[in-house]
Scaffold this motif. Structure first.
Motif, mmCIF file in Angstrom:
data_model
loop_
_atom_site.group_PDB
_atom_site.id
_atom_site.type_symbol
_atom_site.label_atom_id
_atom_site.label_comp_id
_atom_site.label_asym_id
_atom_site.label_seq_id
_atom_site.Cartn_x
_atom_site.Cartn_y
_atom_site.Cartn_z
ATOM 1 N N GLU A 60 36.988 22.973 67.820
ATOM 2 C CA GLU A 60 36.818 23.646 66.539
ATOM 3 C C GLU A 60 37.675 22.965 65.481
ATOM 4 O O GLU A 60 38.543 22.145 65.796
ATOM 5 C CB GLU A 60 37.216 25.122 66.663
ATOM 6 N N MET A 61 37.444 23.337 64.227
ATOM 7 C CA MET A 61 38.229 22.738 63.146
ATOM 8 C C MET A 61 39.715 23.039 63.315
ATOM 9 O O MET A 61 40.570 22.221 62.957
ATOM 10 C CB MET A 61 37.733 23.250 61.790
ATOM 11 N N GLY A 62 40.018 24.200 63.878
ATOM 12 C CA GLY A 62 41.418 24.540 64.142
ATOM 13 C C GLY A 62 42.081 23.551 65.079
ATOM 14 O O GLY A 62 43.261 23.226 64.926
ATOM 15 N N ASP A 63 41.334 23.047 66.066
ATOM 16 C CA ASP A 63 41.868 22.046 66.990
ATOM 17 C C ASP A 63 42.158 20.736 66.257
ATOM 18 O O ASP A 63 43.171 20.070 66.516
ATOM 19 C CB ASP A 63 40.869 21.784 68.132
ATOM 20 N N VAL A 64 41.251 20.389 65.345
ATOM 21 C CA VAL A 64 41.427 19.150 64.576
ATOM 22 C C VAL A 64 42.642 19.261 63.661
ATOM 23 O O VAL A 64 43.487 18.362 63.594
ATOM 24 C CB VAL A 64 40.164 18.844 63.743
ATOM 25 N N LEU A 65 42.757 20.391 62.953
ATOM 26 C CA LEU A 65 43.887 20.602 62.056
ATOM 27 C C LEU A 65 45.209 20.622 62.824
ATOM 28 O O LEU A 65 46.202 20.021 62.404
ATOM 29 C CB LEU A 65 43.718 21.919 61.287
ATOM 30 N N ALA A 66 45.207 21.318 63.970
ATOM 31 C CA ALA A 66 46.438 21.431 64.769
ATOM 32 C C ALA A 66 46.912 20.068 65.246
ATOM 33 O O ALA A 66 48.116 19.823 65.365
ATOM 34 C CB ALA A 66 46.204 22.348 65.960
ATOM 35 N N SER A 67 45.979 19.159 65.504
ATOM 36 C CA SER A 67 46.356 17.824 65.994
ATOM 37 C C SER A 67 47.048 16.993 64.919
ATOM 38 O O SER A 67 47.645 15.962 65.210
ATOM 39 C CB SER A 67 45.118 17.083 66.506
ATOM 40 N N MET A 68 46.950 17.429 63.657
ATOM 41 C CA MET A 68 47.598 16.699 62.562
ATOM 42 C C MET A 68 49.081 17.041 62.452
ATOM 43 O O MET A 68 49.823 16.364 61.748
ATOM 44 C CB MET A 68 46.911 17.036 61.228
ATOM 45 N N ALA A 69 49.496 18.115 63.101
ATOM 46 C CA ALA A 69 50.892 18.566 63.006
ATOM 47 C C ALA A 69 51.662 18.243 64.278
ATOM 48 O O ALA A 69 51.081 17.955 65.327
ATOM 49 C CB ALA A 69 50.940 20.069 62.730
ATOM 50 N N GLY A 70 52.978 18.261 64.168
ATOM 51 C CA GLY A 70 53.858 18.035 65.306
ATOM 52 C C GLY A 70 55.152 18.797 65.100
ATOM 53 O O GLY A 70 55.298 19.534 64.126
#
Length: 230
Positions: free
Chosen positions: A44-54
């Motif tokens: 989902e888009m949430g997975d994509v967005l979450a992968s941008m953070a650390g």
């Protein structure tokens, strides 16, 4: 990991779809490709967005709950570098602050906290050395008041770095929802100052006014706190 590779591919497609390609047909194809990959791999888009953070983790200097002035310092650093922070406590390890953000922001926020915390600890220790014939509880209260006064002066300087773009805020929120879904808000305790504590707070404010935060080369935020001249 395979999922990380797919997420990177989806992010590249979305970047091209947002306008990095001058060809409208290529942008449309990239968007369709991103949606197709998300459907195939059940993302989902949430997975994509979450992968941008650390995240970056630093010690909070306490075996249990850190004092309010440490929490406040962590918050100041988190806001300055456009990150979110959480307090991690457990019975088997020391408390720590976890800074969550995009690109190098978490590391910068964590580094800023460590640099500022060392400076504040020294200023607080020097002030407490002047407090004679005090009970331990009185000394701790005055030391905490001094620390908050110091932060009152320094926070305005650190806040000059603040500013979060909307997509970064969304990425942080997605990361938090994915990795820390059950996290609750933290309450920061700050006791009402007594007359002597107000003196300590004023001394801390004066000491904090002499602190200076500088940008590095190319105006990249670098957490370097030095003692200025009053």
């Amino acid at each position: 990991m395979e999922e990380n590779r797919i997420l990177d591919k989806i992010k590249k497609c979305l970047e091209m779809a947002k306008g990095k390609s001058s060809n409208p047909n290529e942008a449309e194809i990239a968007l369709r490709q991103a949606h197709k990959l998300m459907e195939i791999y059940n993302l989902e888009m949430g997975d994509v967005l979450a992968s941008m953070a650390g995240e970056a983790k630093v010690a909070a200097g306490s075996e249990s709950d850190p004092p309010a002035w440490r929490v406040r310092l962590a918050r100041v650093c988190a806001e300055a570098f456009g990150t979110h922070f959480i307090i991690s406590t457990s019975w088997f390890e020391q408390a720590s602050f976890i800074f969550i953000g995009c690109a190098a922001a978490p590391e910068l926020a964590g580094y800023a906290y460590q640099v500022l915390e060392r400076q504040l600890q020294k200023a607080r220790r020097d002030y407490l050395a002047t407090q004679k014939r005090c009970k331990r509880s009185t000394k701790v209260a005055r030391g905490d008041a001094f620390a908050h006064g110091w932060l009152d002066a320094v926070s305005t300087k650190v806040e000059q770095f603040a500013g979060v773009e909307e997509n970064i805020a969304e990425a942080i929120q997605a990361y938090m929802s994915k990795k820390y879904p059950k996290l609750g808000p933290a309450k920061m305790k700050r006791h009402k100052l007594k007359a002597r504590d107000e003196v300590a707070s004023d001394a801390g404010y004066r000491a904090g006014k002499n602190a200076q935060l500088h940008h590095g080369l190319g105006h990249q935020p670098v957490a370097r706190l030095t003692q200025g001249v009053s």
